[in-house]
Design a protein around this motif. Structure first.
Motif, mmCIF file in Angstrom:
data_model
loop_
_atom_site.group_PDB
_atom_site.id
_atom_site.type_symbol
_atom_site.label_atom_id
_atom_site.label_comp_id
_atom_site.label_asym_id
_atom_site.label_seq_id
_atom_site.Cartn_x
_atom_site.Cartn_y
_atom_site.Cartn_z
ATOM 1 N N LYS A 146 50.944 -18.926 2.027
ATOM 2 C CA LYS A 146 50.738 -19.228 0.606
ATOM 3 C C LYS A 146 50.446 -20.704 0.386
ATOM 4 O O LYS A 146 49.739 -21.067 -0.553
ATOM 5 C CB LYS A 146 51.960 -18.810 -0.211
ATOM 6 N N MET A 147 50.991 -21.560 1.268
ATOM 7 C CA MET A 147 50.768 -23.005 1.139
ATOM 8 C C MET A 147 49.539 -23.479 1.907
ATOM 9 O O MET A 147 49.208 -24.652 1.870
ATOM 10 C CB MET A 147 51.994 -23.772 1.647
ATOM 11 N N GLY A 148 48.891 -22.567 2.612
ATOM 12 C CA GLY A 148 47.676 -22.930 3.345
ATOM 13 C C GLY A 148 47.893 -23.356 4.779
ATOM 14 O O GLY A 148 47.016 -23.985 5.376
ATOM 15 N N ALA A 149 49.048 -23.019 5.366
ATOM 16 C CA ALA A 149 49.305 -23.363 6.768
ATOM 17 C C ALA A 149 48.263 -22.690 7.654
ATOM 18 O O ALA A 149 47.917 -21.519 7.455
ATOM 19 C CB ALA A 149 50.708 -22.920 7.178
ATOM 20 N N LYS A 150 47.754 -23.430 8.600
ATOM 21 C CA LYS A 150 46.716 -22.917 9.488
ATOM 22 C C LYS A 150 47.298 -21.971 10.534
ATOM 23 O O LYS A 150 48.400 -22.174 11.030
ATOM 24 C CB LYS A 150 46.007 -24.063 10.209
#
Length: 102
Positions: free
Chosen positions: A49-53
Motif C-alpha cells: 500500500k505504501m509502494g514498497a518494491k
C-alpha cells in the motif's frame, strides 16, 4: 609449519565470519525491512500500500548493486535512509541477502 597453522587459523576464522555476516544481514532485514518488504521480499500488505518494491520484480533485479546501495543509503519515497545507521559492509551484506530472496 607456523605459516601453515596461521593459514589454517585464518581459514577457520573466515568460515565462521562469513556465515555470521549473512546472519547479521538476515537479522537486520527481519527487524527493519520485513515489515514493509515482507519475508520473501515481495512486499507485505502494508508495504504494498505504501509502494514498497518487490525485490523479485524485474525492475529491482535489473538494478545494479550500486543503485540498490544508493537507495538503501539515501532512502526513497517512504523508505528511510540508512546512511550513518549501517556501515557500507552491512549495507552490502543486506543487498546480497535481498538478492538471495526467492
Amino acid at each position: 609449519m607456523k605459516a601453515m597453522i596461521s593459514t589454517m587459523a585464518l581459514g577457520v576464522l573466515l568460515a565462521v565470519a562469513i556465515p555470521a555476516a549473512a546472519d547479521d544481514a538476515a537479522a537486520f532485514y527481519k527487524s527493519k525491512c520485513q515489515v514493509c518488504h515482507g519475508a520473501d521480499g515481495k512486499g507485505s500488505p502494508a508495504g504494498q500500500k505504501m509502494g514498497a518494491k518487490d525485490f523479485q520484480s524485474p525492475e529491482v533485479q535489473k538494478q545494479t548493486d550500486a543503485e540498490l546501495i544508493k537507495v538503501t543509503k539515501d532512502g526513497k519515497g517512504k523508505m528511510p535512509k540508512y546512511d550513518g545507521k549501517l556501515t557500507d559492509d552491512q549495507i552490502k551484506g543486506l543487498i546480497k541477502f535481498i538478492r538471495s530472496l526467492k
